[in-house]
Design a protein around this motif. Structure first.
Motif, PDB file in Angstrom:
ATOM      1  N   TRP A   9      21.119  36.867  42.350  1.00 59.76           N
ATOM      2  CA  TRP A   9      21.206  36.098  41.109  1.00 59.76           C
ATOM      3  C   TRP A   9      19.969  36.313  40.227  1.00 59.76           C
ATOM      4  O   TRP A   9      19.507  35.409  39.563  1.00 59.76           O
ATOM      5  CB  TRP A   9      21.402  34.613  41.412  1.00 59.76           C
ATOM      6  N   ALA A  10      19.470  37.502  40.219  1.00 58.96           N
ATOM      7  CA  ALA A  10      18.277  37.799  39.427  1.00 58.96           C
ATOM      8  C   ALA A  10      18.608  38.497  38.119  1.00 58.96           C
ATOM      9  O   ALA A  10      17.878  38.353  37.151  1.00 58.96           O
ATOM     10  CB  ALA A  10      17.321  38.664  40.245  1.00 58.96           C
ATOM     11  N   TYR A  11      19.691  39.242  38.079  1.00 64.58           N
ATOM     12  CA  TYR A  11      19.951  40.116  36.943  1.00 64.58           C
ATOM     13  C   TYR A  11      21.350  39.960  36.362  1.00 64.58           C
ATOM     14  O   TYR A  11      21.842  40.838  35.684  1.00 64.58           O
ATOM     15  CB  TYR A  11      19.765  41.582  37.364  1.00 64.58           C
ATOM     16  N   PHE A  12      22.033  38.850  36.595  1.00 68.88           N
ATOM     17  CA  PHE A  12      23.436  38.799  36.216  1.00 68.88           C
ATOM     18  C   PHE A  12      23.689  38.807  34.724  1.00 68.88           C
ATOM     19  O   PHE A  12      24.833  38.929  34.302  1.00 68.88           O
ATOM     20  CB  PHE A  12      24.191  37.653  36.905  1.00 68.88           C
ATOM     21  N   PHE A  13      22.657  38.721  33.908  1.00 73.27           N
ATOM     22  CA  PHE A  13      22.867  38.829  32.464  1.00 73.27           C
ATOM     23  C   PHE A  13      22.840  40.270  31.975  1.00 73.27           C
ATOM     24  O   PHE A  13      23.137  40.532  30.830  1.00 73.27           O
ATOM     25  CB  PHE A  13      21.851  37.973  31.698  1.00 73.27           C
ATOM     26  N   GLY A  14      22.485  41.211  32.859  1.00 73.44           N
ATOM     27  CA  GLY A  14      22.524  42.624  32.484  1.00 73.44           C
ATOM     28  C   GLY A  14      21.530  42.954  31.396  1.00 73.44           C
ATOM     29  O   GLY A  14      20.316  43.006  31.662  1.00 73.44           O
ATOM     30  N   PRO A  15      21.998  43.177  30.156  1.00 71.26           N
ATOM     31  CA  PRO A  15      21.074  43.525  29.075  1.00 71.26           C
ATOM     32  C   PRO A  15      19.931  42.505  28.991  1.00 71.26           C
ATOM     33  O   PRO A  15      20.153  41.300  29.041  1.00 71.26           O
ATOM     34  CB  PRO A  15      21.955  43.467  27.827  1.00 71.26           C
ATOM     35  N   GLY A  16      18.721  43.037  28.908  1.00 66.37           N
ATOM     36  CA  GLY A  16      17.529  42.202  28.905  1.00 66.37           C
ATOM     37  C   GLY A  16      16.799  42.235  30.241  1.00 66.37           C
ATOM     38  O   GLY A  16      15.666  41.779  30.349  1.00 66.37           O
ATOM     39  N   ALA A  60      32.182  42.103  30.163  1.00 70.89           N
ATOM     40  CA  ALA A  60      32.366  43.522  29.819  1.00 70.89           C
ATOM     41  C   ALA A  60      31.033  44.166  29.455  1.00 70.89           C
ATOM     42  O   ALA A  60      30.738  45.288  29.889  1.00 70.89           O
ATOM     43  CB  ALA A  60      33.367  43.664  28.684  1.00 70.89           C
ATOM     44  N   SER A  61      30.211  43.482  28.671  1.00 73.51           N
ATOM     45  CA  SER A  61      28.898  44.028  28.295  1.00 73.51           C
ATOM     46  C   SER A  61      27.989  44.177  29.507  1.00 73.51           C
ATOM     47  O   SER A  61      27.261  45.162  29.633  1.00 73.51           O
ATOM     48  CB  SER A  61      28.214  43.123  27.272  1.00 73.51           C
ATOM     49  N   VAL A  62      28.035  43.192  30.391  1.00 72.51           N
ATOM     50  CA  VAL A  62      27.203  43.245  31.592  1.00 72.51           C
ATOM     51  C   VAL A  62      27.642  44.409  32.477  1.00 72.51           C
ATOM     52  O   VAL A  62      26.814  45.179  32.976  1.00 72.51           O
ATOM     53  CB  VAL A  62      27.254  41.901  32.344  1.00 72.51           C
ATOM     54  N   GLU A  63      28.945  44.569  32.659  1.00 77.00           N
ATOM     55  CA  GLU A  63      29.450  45.666  33.500  1.00 77.00           C
ATOM     56  C   GLU A  63      29.080  47.020  32.900  1.00 77.00           C
ATOM     57  O   GLU A  63      28.680  47.934  33.616  1.00 77.00           O
ATOM     58  CB  GLU A  63      30.964  45.527  33.656  1.00 77.00           C
ATOM     59  N   GLU A  64      29.189  47.155  31.599  1.00 79.05           N
ATOM     60  CA  GLU A  64      28.806  48.404  30.922  1.00 79.05           C
ATOM     61  C   GLU A  64      27.317  48.679  31.103  1.00 79.05           C
ATOM     62  O   GLU A  64      26.901  49.821  31.318  1.00 79.05           O
ATOM     63  CB  GLU A  64      29.170  48.330  29.438  1.00 79.05           C
ATOM     64  N   PHE A  65      26.489  47.659  31.020  1.00 78.44           N
ATOM     65  CA  PHE A  65      25.051  47.788  31.231  1.00 78.44           C
ATOM     66  C   PHE A  65      24.758  48.403  32.609  1.00 78.44           C
ATOM     67  O   PHE A  65      24.000  49.356  32.730  1.00 78.44           O
ATOM     68  CB  PHE A  65      24.381  46.412  31.111  1.00 78.44           C
ATOM     69  N   ASN A  69      23.372  52.253  33.553  1.00 82.90           N
ATOM     70  CA  ASN A  69      22.105  52.401  34.279  1.00 82.90           C
ATOM     71  C   ASN A  69      22.276  53.004  35.673  1.00 82.90           C
ATOM     72  O   ASN A  69      21.327  53.031  36.451  1.00 82.90           O
ATOM     73  CB  ASN A  69      21.380  51.053  34.345  1.00 82.90           C
ATOM     74  N   GLY A  70      23.493  53.477  35.991  1.00 82.85           N
ATOM     75  CA  GLY A  70      23.699  54.226  37.226  1.00 82.85           C
ATOM     76  C   GLY A  70      23.916  53.404  38.485  1.00 82.85           C
ATOM     77  O   GLY A  70      23.734  53.917  39.585  1.00 82.85           O
ATOM     78  N   TRP A  71      24.314  52.148  38.335  1.00 85.45           N
ATOM     79  CA  TRP A  71      24.547  51.284  39.490  1.00 85.45           C
ATOM     80  C   TRP A  71      26.029  51.294  39.869  1.00 85.45           C
ATOM     81  O   TRP A  71      26.900  51.455  39.026  1.00 85.45           O
ATOM     82  CB  TRP A  71      24.102  49.856  39.176  1.00 85.45           C
TER      83      TRP A  71
END
Length: 124
Positions: A9-16, A60-65, A69-71
């Protein structure tokens, strides 16, 4: 350096989150793997309640992020189980806005909540 890094639960916002991901890149040795476990807001009642509490969130934006980034991503079907109803209700009140928490409490029978997550990983 580390062979394995795990974040929950550290990065679930993706962009930023780029600074945190750069730090993972710095500390995980070549050949090592980083894992991130985050909420899946696209599935289940928990995802629906999350989205209602944070309408600006874009799955959708988070998944694209993450893809950009190769994850890699794998859905996880987790559950939260409680011994007492009061504990379940307290968690829902922590997780969501008051209005959404009240709805979640009313919609949740018993002592368990489905908790859809995503496992993300990247080899360095």
């Amino acid at each position: 350096s580390a062979d394995v890094a795990v974040a929950r639960w550290a990065y679930f916002f993706g962009p930023g989150c780029e600074p945190g991901l750069r730090e993972l890149s710095r500390v995980v040795r070549r050949g090592g793997t980083a894992f991130v476990i985050d909420l899946d807001a696209t599935r289940g009642a928990f995802g629906r309640w999350f989205s209602a509490s944070l309408p600006s969130y874009s799955s959708a934006s988070v998944e694209e992020f993450w893809r950009r980034n190769g994850w890699h991503t794998q859905p996880l079907d987790l559950r939260m189980a409680f011994e007492r109803r009061a504990d379940l209700e307290a968690v829902l009140r922590i997780e969501f806005t008051p209005e959404v928490a009240a709805r979640a409490i009313a919609e949740t029978p018993g002592l368990e909540i489905g908790y859809p997550n995503l496992l993300r990983w990247k080899r360095f």
